[in-house]
Design a protein around this motif. Structure first.
Motif, PDB file in Angstrom:
ATOM      1  N   GLN A 153       2.787  13.211   3.288  1.00  0.00           N
ATOM      2  CA  GLN A 153       1.567  13.069   4.074  1.00  0.00           C
ATOM      3  C   GLN A 153       0.618  12.051   3.444  1.00  0.00           C
ATOM      4  OE1 GLN A 153       0.083  17.071   4.298  1.00  0.00           O
ATOM      5  NE2 GLN A 153       1.584  17.731   5.838  1.00  0.00           N
ATOM      6  N   ASP A 154       0.490  12.088   2.129  1.00  0.00           N
ATOM      7  CA  ASP A 154      -0.375  11.121   1.446  1.00  0.00           C
ATOM      8  C   ASP A 154       0.159   9.694   1.615  1.00  0.00           C
ATOM      9  OD1 ASP A 154      -1.926  13.221   0.641  1.00  0.00           O
ATOM     10  OD2 ASP A 154      -1.098  13.327  -1.392  1.00  0.00           O
ATOM     11  N   ALA A 155       1.489   9.548   1.530  1.00  0.00           N
ATOM     12  CA  ALA A 155       2.088   8.225   1.703  1.00  0.00           C
ATOM     13  C   ALA A 155       1.846   7.696   3.116  1.00  0.00           C
ATOM     14  CB  ALA A 155       3.583   8.285   1.404  1.00  0.00           C
ATOM     15  N   LEU A 156       1.905   8.567   4.115  1.00  0.00           N
ATOM     16  CA  LEU A 156       1.669   8.152   5.492  1.00  0.00           C
ATOM     17  C   LEU A 156       0.236   7.681   5.675  1.00  0.00           C
ATOM     18  CD1 LEU A 156       2.507   7.882   8.441  1.00  0.00           C
ATOM     19  CD2 LEU A 156       1.988  10.321   8.737  1.00  0.00           C
ATOM     20  N   ALA A 157      -0.732   8.416   5.137  1.00  0.00           N
ATOM     21  CA  ALA A 157      -2.133   8.015   5.249  1.00  0.00           C
ATOM     22  C   ALA A 157      -2.376   6.670   4.563  1.00  0.00           C
ATOM     23  CB  ALA A 157      -3.039   9.089   4.648  1.00  0.00           C
ATOM     24  N   THR A 158      -1.751   6.474   3.407  1.00  0.00           N
ATOM     25  CA  THR A 158      -1.896   5.189   2.707  1.00  0.00           C
ATOM     26  C   THR A 158      -1.290   4.057   3.520  1.00  0.00           C
ATOM     27  OG1 THR A 158      -1.803   6.341   0.577  1.00  0.00           O
ATOM     28  CG2 THR A 158      -1.404   3.968   0.563  1.00  0.00           C
ATOM     29  N   LEU A 159      -0.149   4.309   4.144  1.00  0.00           N
ATOM     30  CA  LEU A 159       0.511   3.283   4.960  1.00  0.00           C
ATOM     31  C   LEU A 159      -0.380   2.845   6.113  1.00  0.00           C
ATOM     32  CD1 LEU A 159       2.921   1.593   5.858  1.00  0.00           C
ATOM     33  CD2 LEU A 159       3.827   3.636   7.017  1.00  0.00           C
ATOM     34  N   VAL A 160      -0.958   3.784   6.838  1.00  0.00           N
ATOM     35  CA  VAL A 160      -1.813   3.438   7.978  1.00  0.00           C
ATOM     36  C   VAL A 160      -3.015   2.626   7.521  1.00  0.00           C
ATOM     37  CG1 VAL A 160      -3.258   4.367   9.827  1.00  0.00           C
ATOM     38  CG2 VAL A 160      -1.046   5.425   9.319  1.00  0.00           C
ATOM     39  N   ALA A 161      -3.636   3.024   6.406  1.00  0.00           N
ATOM     40  CA  ALA A 161      -4.787   2.282   5.886  1.00  0.00           C
ATOM     41  C   ALA A 161      -4.401   0.851   5.531  1.00  0.00           C
ATOM     42  CB  ALA A 161      -5.374   2.999   4.679  1.00  0.00           C
ATOM     43  N   ARG A 162      -3.230   0.673   4.936  1.00  0.00           N
ATOM     44  CA  ARG A 162      -2.784  -0.671   4.575  1.00  0.00           C
ATOM     45  C   ARG A 162      -2.477  -1.504   5.810  1.00  0.00           C
ATOM     46  NH1 ARG A 162       1.234  -0.040  -0.698  1.00  0.00           N
ATOM     47  NH2 ARG A 162      -0.295   0.927  -2.095  1.00  0.00           N
ATOM     48  N   LEU A 163      -1.934  -0.884   6.840  1.00  0.00           N
ATOM     49  CA  LEU A 163      -1.645  -1.616   8.074  1.00  0.00           C
ATOM     50  C   LEU A 163      -2.931  -2.163   8.694  1.00  0.00           C
ATOM     51  CD1 LEU A 163       1.048   0.681   9.730  1.00  0.00           C
ATOM     52  CD2 LEU A 163       1.416  -1.532   8.635  1.00  0.00           C
ATOM     53  N   VAL A 164      -3.990  -1.354   8.663  1.00  0.00           N
ATOM     54  CA  VAL A 164      -5.266  -1.793   9.226  1.00  0.00           C
ATOM     55  C   VAL A 164      -5.802  -2.987   8.442  1.00  0.00           C
ATOM     56  CG1 VAL A 164      -7.660  -1.136   9.638  1.00  0.00           C
ATOM     57  CG2 VAL A 164      -5.820   0.480  10.150  1.00  0.00           C
TER      58      VAL A 164
END
Length: 253
Positions: A153-164
């Motif tokens: 879950q933490d990795a997913l949140a980090t991924l979305v933030a980086r995509l933005v």
């Protein structure tokens, strides 16, 4: 061993493009580094336990610092493989103690102006907009399941933030290139703009005087210059020349 299967749907913020998402999913090192507990990673060849399909994937060995239970800390190394898809990526983790994790990340949804495709029901996918779908299968001791899910879950949140952020940087770079092509440096909005030099004054006299007055003055000036030139020492006055055959004027004594 407990077996856990779940699907996570994450709508992506407006502005994130397909190219940015797929470029990130296909960047294996960036995907590995989403987890801050990873301390080392390097490429390896396929291990003996690789299946015939996974043998041709891209393999890495990763070292992770762990803290599964209070007071129990250390590090562990495991193997993982990556396989790129046209709309995402698959990942399979082989870890000690029988921990086995299979992940599949796929990009779904539609952008503005694209036709709305039927979405799979029962997963909570949005009707419009792009979204990330993460299908996960975990096999491990039930005591470790919660810890693994929290990491994912933490990795997913980090991924979305980086995509933005990556999308914002690419948009800024694109705007700068367009402004350069349009000559932004020479526009008044540019900090490097310097106004052009004033053009030479043309018709200045005509701006101060009426046009007919200026022409009359020019004609008068030309006539005066002509008369002076004709009266130069090389020319004799017609009136004086008629009083003497040689054009010499004698003054009375």
């Amino acid at each position: 061993m407990a077996r856990t299967i779940f699907t996570t749907i994450t709508p992506l913020p407006a502005g994130v493009t397909r190219e940015v998402v797929l470029e990130t999913l296909h960047d294996h090192l960036e995907m590995i580094d989403l987890n801050p507990t990873h301390t080392e990673r390097h490429r390896i060849g396929p291990p003996p336990e690789a299946t015939p399909e996974e043998y041709h994937c891209t393999w890495y060995q990763i070292t992770d610092k762990i803290s599964y239970l209070p007071g129990v800390k250390g590090s562990v190394s495991f193997k993982t493989c990556f396989h790129n898809l046209s709309n995402g990526m698959q990942n399979h983790v082989y870890a000690p103690m029988g921990l086995d994790i299979k992940e599949k990340w796929t990009l779904g949804g539609n952008l503005p102006g694209e036709p709305v495709m039927p979405a799979e029901i029962g997963i909570g996918a949005p009707v419009t907009g792009l979204y990330l779908r993460e299908d996960i299968e975990i096999k491990c001791n039930f005591l470790v399941t919660r810890f693994v899910k929290k990491q994912l879950q933490d990795a997913l949140a980090t991924l979305v933030a980086r995509l933005v952020v990556k999308t914002q940087l690419q948009e800024a770079s694109f705007r700068n290139q367009m402004l350069q092509q349009q000559g932004y440096e020479n526009s008044p909005q540019s900090p490097y703009f310097s106004p052009p030099l004033s053009p030479p004054l043309s018709g200045g006299l005509e701006m101060q005087f009426p046009r007919h007055s200026f022409k009359q003055q020019q004609q008068q000036r030309f006539s005066t210059q002509t008369a002076v030139s004709e009266m130069d020492g090389s020319q004799k006055s017609p009136g004086l020349a008629s009083n003497h055959p040689e054009g010499i004027v004698e003054l009375p004594s």
